[in-house]
Enzyme design. Structure first.
Site, short mmCIF file in Angstrom:
data_model
loop_
_atom_site.label_atom_id
_atom_site.label_comp_id
_atom_site.label_asym_id
_atom_site.label_seq_id
_atom_site.Cartn_x
_atom_site.Cartn_y
_atom_site.Cartn_z
N ASP A 209 0.78 -1.02 -0.11
CA ASP A 209 -0.31 -0.16 -0.06
C ASP A 209 0.61 1.00 0.18
O ASP A 209 0.53 2.07 -0.55
CB ASP A 209 -0.27 -0.19 1.50
CG ASP A 209 -1.59 1.55 1.27
OD1 ASP A 209 -3.15 1.32 0.27
OD2 ASP A 209 -1.58 2.50 2.48
N LYS A 213 1.58 4.45 -2.52
CA LYS A 213 1.33 5.59 -2.43
C LYS A 213 2.78 6.55 -3.01
O LYS A 213 2.46 8.07 -3.15
CB LYS A 213 0.94 5.90 -1.08
CG LYS A 213 -0.54 5.05 -0.28
CD LYS A 213 -0.32 5.76 1.18
CE LYS A 213 -1.87 5.26 1.12
NZ LYS A 213 -1.67 4.91 2.36
#
Ligand code: NAI
Ligand SMILES: N[C@@H](CC=O)C(=O)O
Length: 346
Positions: A209, A213
């Site tokens: 994740d 980003k």
């Protein structure tokens, strides 16, 4: 007379449901908002033009038939807005196509700009070709003014030198709570129930994740970073990585011993554990670091993100942005902010 844009919401889970609730609250307060046309989830499509909250209930209660549904957006037209509140790669793969057809996209799904570079480039091209907007504030920091700040610095002529920080709300929450005594797996279950993790928490625990980003932030800074250029140290033991969805809960127990050891080692040195992501001249990485308790990245609490941005004007003293980086409410608010920004420009 110009047609009013309408909303097609994809995903009726934690974020999608909060989006509908906030849309209804704002509408009741008199905020001018486009109306819903349809809702969709992995179980089907639901007409939402008359009663969005009822449609949401029907969508959430619909039986699972195990078949993935294709998205019927044939009824959408130029100027409408697709809101992607899924974590689906297949949905993200369609962002560019919708934009090219003049359909705006507002997304919490990071797999648009945070996956393959070619996909991100296609999204940028399609925005220009279709003269359509792409609202991605929710994809990093759950709407914290991170992407916006980077884009404004770049638009103002600054080069971005480095970005470093705590970019995972769920991992921030976990290491804020974890005391080295109660099992780490129990905290992961709590973070999942609170809506901080991805639908599959291994995406958070593996650092994937945060990798997504970093890709989104780097590309917003004009850096053509590729996923493989980010060194990611996963926290997920092999048995957990290999677990089938039904066995996931039990397999979380494999986290307990290695995390206890990492915690105890840090505790002995008076340090705190933080999952830190960074990119800059020295490369790009994601990994668990033991930091002195007074280190700037140890500030914040709960699901707070805390990020330092260095650019031409912020070369010595970085710009620091801190605040809640996960949660249904802040994420839904970020989606609606983008939607409102788009609607007022139409
Ligand atoms: N929870 C958070 O704090 C934040 C979440 N996000 C992102 O928001 C997105 C949604 O997260 P959650 O709501 O927690 O997930 P969730 O698992 O609760 O909901 C996902 C929804 O997507 C639907 N879906 C899956 N495939 C679909 C398809 N092909 N077509 C239509 N619907 C489909 C599912 O049926 C479900 O309703 C994720 O991409 C996540 O990364 C972004 C920022 C913060
Ligand atoms: N799972 C994510 C949610 C926001 O993007 C996180 O933990 O930060």
């Amino acid at each position: 007379m110009p047609r009013q844009p309408r909303i097609a919401l994809l995903g009726t889970g934690v974020v999608g449901s909060a989006f509908v609730a906030r849309h209804q609250r704002l509408a009741q307060r008199g905020v001018a908002l486009p109306a819903f046309e349809l809702l969709a989830n992995s179980r089907g499509h639901f007409d939402a033009a008359a009663a969005p909250e009822q449609a949401l209930r029907a969508a959430c209660d619909a039986p699972r038939d195990g078949e993935p549904h294709d998205i019927d957006i044939a009824r959408l037209r130029r100027g409408d807005i697709v809101v992607d509140a899924t974590a689906s790669d297949a949905v993200a793969a369609r962002h560019a196509d919708w934009l090219a057809h003049g359909i705006h996209v507002v997304t919490a799904n990071k797999l648009g700009n945070g996956a393959d570079l070619m996909r991100a480039q296609a999204i940028a091209r399609a925005q220009r070709e279709g003269r359509a907007h792409y609202g991605d504030s929710a994809t990093v920091g759950a709407g914290l003014p991170l992407l916006r700040s980077i884009r404004e610095l770049v638009a103002g002529g600054d080069a971005i030198h480095a970005v470093e920080g705590v970019l995972s709300g769920s991992l921030a929450w976990l290491f804020d709570r974890y005391d080295g005594m109660r099992p780490f797996s129990g905290f992961v279950r709590e973070a999942r129930a609170a809506g901080y993790t991805e639908p599959d928490p291994r995406i958070d625990l593996s650092g994937e994740d945060v990798r997504r980003k970093l890709l989104i932030l780097a590309r917003a800074a004009g850096i053509a970073l590729e996923a493989h250029e980010i060194q990611v140290d996963s926290l997920v033991p092999a048995a957990l990585a290999a677990a089938k969805e039904n066995d996931l809960d039990a397999a979380l127990l494999t986290l307990d011993a290695p995390l206890r050891e990492r915690y105890q080692e840090a505790y002995r040195d008076g340090a705190k554990l933080r999952l830190v992501g960074r990119f800059g001249a020295a490369g790009a990485s994601v990994g668990l670091r033991a930091l002195p308790a007074d280190h700037p990245l140890c500030g914040g609490s709960g699901a707070d993100n805390r990020i330092a941005i260095r650019s031409d004007r912020y070369a010595e003293q970085p710009l620091i942005i801190q605040g809640p980086g996960a949660g249904a409410e802040v994420t839904a608010a970020a989606l609606l902010d983008d939607l409102i920004r788009i609607a007022v420009q139409l």
